[in-house]
Design a protein around this motif. Structure first.
Motif, mmCIF file in Angstrom:
data_model
loop_
_atom_site.group_PDB
_atom_site.id
_atom_site.type_symbol
_atom_site.label_atom_id
_atom_site.label_comp_id
_atom_site.label_asym_id
_atom_site.label_seq_id
_atom_site.Cartn_x
_atom_site.Cartn_y
_atom_site.Cartn_z
ATOM 1 N N MET A 151 -6.720 -0.205 5.480
ATOM 2 C CA MET A 151 -6.313 -0.158 4.083
ATOM 3 C C MET A 151 -4.787 -0.277 4.023
ATOM 4 S SD MET A 151 -7.073 2.754 1.187
ATOM 5 C CE MET A 151 -6.108 4.005 2.044
ATOM 6 N N ASN A 206 -4.857 1.891 -8.901
ATOM 7 C CA ASN A 206 -5.609 1.836 -7.649
ATOM 8 C C ASN A 206 -4.899 1.000 -6.594
ATOM 9 O OD1 ASN A 206 -6.119 -0.846 -8.225
ATOM 10 N ND2 ASN A 206 -8.054 -0.408 -9.240
ATOM 11 N N ASN A 207 -5.423 1.095 -5.364
ATOM 12 C CA ASN A 207 -4.773 0.439 -4.228
ATOM 13 C C ASN A 207 -4.701 -1.076 -4.375
ATOM 14 O OD1 ASN A 207 -4.493 2.938 -3.115
ATOM 15 N ND2 ASN A 207 -6.230 2.765 -1.721
ATOM 16 N N PHE A 216 -1.108 -1.725 1.588
ATOM 17 C CA PHE A 216 -0.517 -1.840 0.254
ATOM 18 C C PHE A 216 0.334 -3.105 0.144
ATOM 19 C CE2 PHE A 216 -1.526 2.603 0.769
ATOM 20 C CZ PHE A 216 -2.019 2.973 -0.469
ATOM 21 N N SER A 244 -1.284 -3.217 -4.014
ATOM 22 C CA SER A 244 -1.184 -4.245 -2.980
ATOM 23 C C SER A 244 -0.813 -5.597 -3.583
ATOM 24 C CB SER A 244 -2.503 -4.350 -2.228
ATOM 25 O OG SER A 244 -2.455 -5.388 -1.273
#
Length: 272
Positions: A68, A2-3, A70, A7
């Motif tokens: 959003m 997942n993001n 990363f 990140s």
């Protein structure tokens, strides 16, 4: 993956790179003429994600979306070419520059530039009657015409504020060369090399990086101080503060990664 995990991982890698730069600065806090480095970062694939249409209500004052990303990545490493403090040594061939100029030496790949002025003399292998002025790596120091500075053997040497190298022998006192003082105009045109040396970036000429003052001594804004060495411009207190900031940021990113992994495990357990 997942993001949040992406990140956190990207940010941890960037923090590690910044920590490496800080460690390099601290390791060279006592290196003569060393210039500290700093880092800049940029967001990775940042985009605005729209909310569901149900959030688009009448009278809403904030944007119907959220950012959003990363994480962050290392964008560049910048040299801080600010002048360091001068330390008196008493050696007439220890030279420091008051100003933004740089000495020129004959490096392996061409002319190199440095603020490290710890020079000494070395025998000339082609003529025993002379010695060459060299730096700590053995590279010959250049004059305004890009020629090595040669001094009569056994002469008493002095350097004045304009960079004139004076040799006193039984025959008298003469100027045997004038140090090339290249006054920096575009720092981004230099590339850092090993041994505290800098070279011109590919495709650039001296006229594009340095001011034209080296061809007109009367226009020089820099001055040579004999018997002094320029110290590193690294501030230990600043570097320690940066190190603590990086460690805290790394811990937070690691915690985010751990939390994301825990949530994924919980989600996998709930299936079926």
């Amino acid at each position: 993956m997942n993001n949040s995990m992406i990140s956190a991982m990207v940010s941890m890698n960037a923090m590690q790179q910044r920590l490496d730069v800080i460690a390099d600065n601290i390791a060279n806090v006592d290196t003569v003429g060393y210039k500290s480095k700093d880092t800049s970062f940029e967001d990775v694939l940042t985009q605005v994600q729209g909310h569901h249409k149900d959030f688009a209500l009448a009278g809403r004052s904030t944007p119907s979306g959220y950012t959003m990303g990363f994480g962050t990545r290392l964008a560049s490493i910048v040299e801080n070419l600010a002048q360091g403090s001068h330390k008196e040594t008493g050696n007439p061939l220890d030279l420091a520059i008051e100003g933004n100029a740089m000495f020129a030496v004959q490096g392996n790949g061409g002319i190199a530039y440095t603020r490290e002025g710890g020079f000494h003399v070395s025998p000339d292998p082609q003529n025993a009657a002379y010695v060459n002025l060299v730096n700590n790596q053995g590279y010959q120091v250049l004059d305004r015409n890009n020629n090595p500075i040669r001094i009569p053997a056994n002469a008493k040497v002095a350097v004045d504020g304009a960079g004139q190298v004076l040799a006193e022998t039984a025959a008298g006192r003469n100027v045997v060369g004038v140090l090339k003082l290249a006054e920096l105009q575009r720092p981004e045109g230099l590339v850092k090399m090993d041994g505290n040396l800098y070279m011109l970036a590919a495709g650039l000429t001296e006229a594009q990086v340095f001011e034209a003052t080296q061809t007109d001594p009367t226009q020089l804004k820099s001055e040579v101080q004999s018997g002094f060495l320029e110290q590193s411009n690294v501030s230990m207190s600043d570097e320690m503060t940066k190190m603590m900031e990086v460690q805290r940021a790394y811990q937070l990113a690691a915690r985010a990664l751990s939390s994301s992994d825990t949530m994924m495990n919980l989600a996998n357990t709930m299936r079926g």
